[in-house]
Design a protein around this motif. Structure first.
Motif, PDB file in Angstrom:
ATOM      1  N   ILE A   1       0.858  -1.191   0.000  1.00 44.33           N
ATOM      2  CA  ILE A   1       0.000   0.000   0.000  1.00 44.33           C
ATOM      3  C   ILE A   1       0.891   1.236   0.000  1.00 44.33           C
ATOM      4  CG2 ILE A   1      -1.784   1.285   1.237  1.00 44.33           C
ATOM      5  CD1 ILE A   1      -2.673  -1.335   2.505  1.00 44.33           C
ATOM      6  N   ILE A   2       0.778   2.053  -1.054  1.00 39.58           N
ATOM      7  CA  ILE A   2       1.605   3.253  -1.146  1.00 39.58           C
ATOM      8  C   ILE A   2       0.810   4.522  -0.837  1.00 39.58           C
ATOM      9  CG2 ILE A   2       3.229   2.217  -2.766  1.00 39.58           C
ATOM     10  CD1 ILE A   2       1.795   3.714  -5.018  1.00 39.58           C
ATOM     11  N   ALA A   3      -0.505   4.441  -0.819  1.00 40.76           N
ATOM     12  CA  ALA A   3      -1.325   5.609  -0.473  1.00 40.76           C
ATOM     13  C   ALA A   3      -2.718   5.129  -0.081  1.00 40.76           C
ATOM     14  CB  ALA A   3      -1.405   6.592  -1.635  1.00 40.76           C
ATOM     15  N   THR A   4      -3.345   5.899   0.809  1.00 39.86           N
ATOM     16  CA  THR A   4      -4.680   5.554   1.299  1.00 39.86           C
ATOM     17  C   THR A   4      -5.539   6.802   1.385  1.00 39.86           C
ATOM     18  OG1 THR A   4      -3.743   3.779   2.651  1.00 39.86           O
ATOM     19  CG2 THR A   4      -5.963   4.478   3.185  1.00 39.86           C
ATOM     20  N   ARG A   5      -6.803   6.636   1.035  1.00 39.61           N
ATOM     21  CA  ARG A   5      -7.794   7.696   1.227  1.00 39.61           C
ATOM     22  C   ARG A   5      -9.026   7.090   1.887  1.00 39.61           C
ATOM     23  NH1 ARG A   5     -11.230  10.876  -3.525  1.00 39.61           N
ATOM     24  NH2 ARG A   5     -12.520  12.154  -2.119  1.00 39.61           N
ATOM     25  N   HIS A   6      -9.344   7.562   3.074  1.00 41.61           N
ATOM     26  CA  HIS A   6     -10.578   7.161   3.746  1.00 41.61           C
ATOM     27  C   HIS A   6     -11.658   8.184   3.425  1.00 41.61           C
ATOM     28  CE1 HIS A   6      -8.793   3.924   6.113  1.00 41.61           C
ATOM     29  NE2 HIS A   6      -7.752   4.716   6.290  1.00 41.61           N
ATOM     30  N   ILE A   7     -12.767   7.722   2.884  1.00 41.34           N
ATOM     31  CA  ILE A   7     -13.891   8.590   2.531  1.00 41.34           C
ATOM     32  C   ILE A   7     -15.046   8.244   3.453  1.00 41.34           C
ATOM     33  CG2 ILE A   7     -15.411   9.383   0.691  1.00 41.34           C
ATOM     34  CD1 ILE A   7     -13.391   8.184  -1.308  1.00 41.34           C
ATOM     35  N   ILE A   8     -15.427   9.206   4.292  1.00 39.91           N
ATOM     36  CA  ILE A   8     -16.491   8.977   5.274  1.00 39.91           C
ATOM     37  C   ILE A   8     -17.590  10.005   5.041  1.00 39.91           C
ATOM     38  CG2 ILE A   8     -17.052   8.891   7.732  1.00 39.91           C
ATOM     39  CD1 ILE A   8     -14.071   8.236   8.204  1.00 39.91           C
ATOM     40  N   THR A   9     -18.753   9.519   4.643  1.00 36.52           N
ATOM     41  CA  THR A   9     -19.913  10.380   4.477  1.00 36.52           C
ATOM     42  C   THR A   9     -20.877  10.119   5.634  1.00 36.52           C
ATOM     43  OG1 THR A   9     -21.007   8.747   3.064  1.00 36.52           O
ATOM     44  CG2 THR A   9     -19.643  10.388   1.971  1.00 36.52           C
ATOM     45  N   ASN A  10     -22.078  10.639   5.529  1.00 40.30           N
ATOM     46  CA  ASN A  10     -23.019  10.485   6.640  1.00 40.30           C
ATOM     47  C   ASN A  10     -23.402   9.038   6.904  1.00 40.30           C
ATOM     48  OD1 ASN A  10     -23.220  13.234   7.259  1.00 40.30           O
ATOM     49  ND2 ASN A  10     -24.684  13.576   5.609  1.00 40.30           N
TER      50      ASN A  10
ATOM     51  N   LYS B   1     -21.681   6.150   5.071  1.00 34.72           N
ATOM     52  CA  LYS B   1     -20.824   5.163   4.421  1.00 34.72           C
ATOM     53  C   LYS B   1     -19.361   5.476   4.646  1.00 34.72           C
ATOM     54  CE  LYS B   1     -20.678   5.109  -0.105  1.00 34.72           C
ATOM     55  NZ  LYS B   1     -21.063   4.882  -1.519  1.00 34.72           N
ATOM     56  N   HIS B   2     -18.575   4.431   4.861  1.00 37.59           N
ATOM     57  CA  HIS B   2     -17.126   4.537   4.989  1.00 37.59           C
ATOM     58  C   HIS B   2     -16.482   3.625   3.951  1.00 37.59           C
ATOM     59  CE1 HIS B   2     -13.260   3.542   7.499  1.00 37.59           C
ATOM     60  NE2 HIS B   2     -13.000   4.335   6.479  1.00 37.59           N
ATOM     61  N   GLU B   3     -15.721   4.217   3.029  1.00 39.21           N
ATOM     62  CA  GLU B   3     -14.964   3.457   2.043  1.00 39.21           C
ATOM     63  C   GLU B   3     -13.486   3.824   2.149  1.00 39.21           C
ATOM     64  OE1 GLU B   3     -17.874   2.393  -1.693  1.00 39.21           O
ATOM     65  OE2 GLU B   3     -16.751   4.271  -1.782  1.00 39.21           O
ATOM     66  N   THR B   4     -12.638   2.871   1.829  1.00 40.24           N
ATOM     67  CA  THR B   4     -11.205   3.100   1.824  1.00 40.24           C
ATOM     68  C   THR B   4     -10.669   2.825   0.431  1.00 40.24           C
ATOM     69  OG1 THR B   4     -11.021   2.416   4.139  1.00 40.24           O
ATOM     70  CG2 THR B   4      -9.000   2.461   2.843  1.00 40.24           C
ATOM     71  N   VAL B   5     -10.045   3.842  -0.154  1.00 39.79           N
ATOM     72  CA  VAL B   5      -9.425   3.692  -1.474  1.00 39.79           C
ATOM     73  C   VAL B   5      -7.922   3.573  -1.258  1.00 39.79           C
ATOM     74  CG1 VAL B   5      -9.096   4.693  -3.755  1.00 39.79           C
ATOM     75  CG2 VAL B   5     -11.230   5.101  -2.514  1.00 39.79           C
ATOM     76  N   ILE B   6      -7.356   2.442  -1.663  1.00 40.48           N
ATOM     77  CA  ILE B   6      -5.922   2.241  -1.507  1.00 40.48           C
ATOM     78  C   ILE B   6      -5.259   2.195  -2.870  1.00 40.48           C
ATOM     79  CG2 ILE B   6      -6.089   1.075   0.720  1.00 40.48           C
ATOM     80  CD1 ILE B   6      -5.782  -1.588  -0.732  1.00 40.48           C
ATOM     81  N   GLU B   7      -4.073   2.765  -2.954  1.00 42.15           N
ATOM     82  CA  GLU B   7      -3.238   2.629  -4.142  1.00 42.15           C
ATOM     83  C   GLU B   7      -2.112   1.679  -3.776  1.00 42.15           C
ATOM     84  OE1 GLU B   7      -0.625   5.421  -7.185  1.00 42.15           O
ATOM     85  OE2 GLU B   7      -2.366   6.271  -6.156  1.00 42.15           O
ATOM     86  N   VAL B   8      -1.967   0.619  -4.554  1.00 44.82           N
ATOM     87  CA  VAL B   8      -0.969  -0.403  -4.253  1.00 44.82           C
ATOM     88  C   VAL B   8      -0.007  -0.546  -5.420  1.00 44.82           C
ATOM     89  CG1 VAL B   8      -2.551  -1.644  -2.732  1.00 44.82           C
ATOM     90  CG2 VAL B   8      -2.416  -2.289  -5.149  1.00 44.82           C
ATOM     91  N   ALA B   9       1.196  -1.036  -5.112  1.00 42.02           N
ATOM     92  CA  ALA B   9       2.216  -1.215  -6.146  1.00 42.02           C
ATOM     93  C   ALA B   9       3.057  -2.438  -5.817  1.00 42.02           C
ATOM     94  CB  ALA B   9       3.100   0.029  -6.249  1.00 42.02           C
TER      95      ALA B   9
END
Length: 446
Positions: free
Chosen positions: A403-412, A414-422
């Motif tokens: 995992i080289i980068a992570t973005r946690h997106i939290i709305t009212n 829903k929680h999603e995690t977008v990971i960039e992997v290499a």
């Protein structure tokens, strides 16, 4: 009351509050936010993020958002110990995109960052050391940034005692400067300095790649019985291949081959060294069994692994001082502390380019355990029609990924995690070699 996960995107906010200079109590903004984004990266020294606010309380007028405000975030995924929670504080450093919705409310974005970033910008490190680079990093974290042990992750020792002069840099820049010059026990220049959910880390890429994976990511149906929360959040929602083996970029970056040219102004000597793919790749540990390399033969029937003119780097170096009788007799102590410029001037870029040449973005159910510096095993389904006995998985993109980068997106809701992997390796049977037939077609079809 216990909190049990019943949906892979659920979460519970324990606290999202702004601490101000004028209010004795934190201001709860849980009911005001629309989206919260939290970022970390293997190539950034701090965590950051932003939060979209719909404000009908007039906070902009009351607080001014002048850089003194602190944002406290405390979110749990579930009470299950297998699934991490997130509890950190940040400095709100600016307000952007402020627009009115109607006469009683407005919308804006608050941008926040780790407080160490702000603190680092107010200082300079101008000091000499005679120790290892990892020791210098430890001293800067302690003496300049005041980072406690609880906010530290991995601090991996570097090889050799060096004469180090920090050239008037901000503390975070100074540590990054050290990372670019550090080598591990195999003399490979692959150190990185970054902050993830565990804290500040100073570690070699080699160490990170060989760690066990923390999650097996697949596209299997969800566990509808909800008996195992961890397996419920291991199914990828979607993925996108960002880059897959850019041969031109890898060639220009010296991944396959190149030449280091060095000049020593003290001994007035000149040296040249040809560097192959194996010189760089074999000096490290890797996550999978096969390197991501294709040997291509050009019009001269020369292998891409021996085209040393693909990249040339010219730099001052000091390796010849070890053979100087003058230095041996007058300053022998300095010989053991000579920097190996060939390593970090040429090889470091090749190492990172080889890693970044195969990258994917994966959208996962929210999981705070997914953070930069950890590995995941990714199993991709094969696409297209398959005959009897054909493999059902795509081995070209399956395997262990960092995992080289992570973005946690939290709305009212829903929680999603977008990971960039290499990854710089794969589990395909062997490395590829171009065929004479390909060369023939290139010569025939013009």
């Amino acid at each position: 009351m216990s909190f049990t996960i019943t949906d892979s995107t659920q979460f519970r906010i324990k606290d999202i509050a702004i601490i101000t200079k004028g209010s004795p109590q934190p201001i709860d903004i849980t009911s005001l936010y629309e989206e919260l984004n939290i970022f970390d990266s293997l190539f950034l020294p701090v965590m950051s993020g932003n939060i979209l606010i719909t404000d009908s309380l007039g906070l902009s007028d009351k607080l001014a958002f002048d850089g003194s405000e602190v944002l406290a975030i405390n979110i749990e995924k579930s009470s299950d110990e297998q699934i991490a929670s997130f509890k950190k504080s940040f400095r709100i450093y600016k307000q952007t995109d402020r627009r009115n919705i109607n006469q009683t409310s407005e919308r804006y974005i608050l941008n926040f960052v780790s407080d160490e970033f702000f603190f680092s910008d107010q200082q300079r490190v101008t000091q000499s050391y005679e120790t290892s680079y990892s020791s210098v990093v430890d001293k800067i974290l302690t003496n300049y940034l005041k980072v406690e042990q609880a906010n530290r992750g991995l601090l991996e020792p570097t090889s050799g005692i060096k004469k180090i002069v920090i050239p008037n840099l901000k503390p975070l820049d100074a540590i990054d400067w050290c990372a670019k010059r550090s080598t591990d026990s195999k003399n490979s220049p692959n150190y990185l300095f970054f902050r993830n959910n565990l804290g500040f880390n100073f570690a070699s890429l080699s160490t990170l790649l060989k760690k066990e994976s923390i999650l097996n990511i697949n596209f299997q149906p969800k566990n509808l019985s909800f008996k195992d929360a961890l397996s419920e959040i291991s199914s990828a929602r979607s993925f996108e291949i960002l880059v897959q083996n850019d041969i031109i970029d890898k060639t220009r970056s010296g991944v396959y081959a190149g030449t280091f040219i060095g000049f020593d102004p003290i001994t007035r000597t000149f040296g040249e060294k040809q560097i192959s793919f194996g010189d760089v790749y074999d000096s490290m540990d890797h996550g999978n069994k096969t390197p991501n390399v294709t040997e291509i033969f050009n019009k001269d029937n020369t292998s891409s692994l021996t085209t040393n003119d693909s990249r040339k780097v010219l730099s001052i170096f000091g390796q010849t001082r070890k053979n100087s009788n003058y230095i041996k007799s007058r300053d022998p102590h300095s010989i053991s502390k000579v920097e190996n410029q060939e390593k970090f001037a040429f090889q470091r870029r090749a190492i990172l380019k080889n890693l970044m040449a195969k990258r994917m973005k994966i959208v996962m159910p929210g999981n705070f355990q997914l953070t930069s510096g950890f590995n995941v095993d990714f199993v991709s389904p094969g696409f297209g029609l398959k005959g009897k006995g054909d493999e059902s998985n795509d081995e070209s993109i399956s395997g262990k990924h960092l995992i080289i980068a992570t973005r946690h997106i939290i709305t009212n809701n829903k929680h999603e995690t977008v990971i960039e992997v290499a990854t710089d390796s794969s589990n395909v049977p062997s490395s590829k070699v171009s065929s004479p037939k390909q060369r023939q077609v290139l010569e025939t079809y013009r």
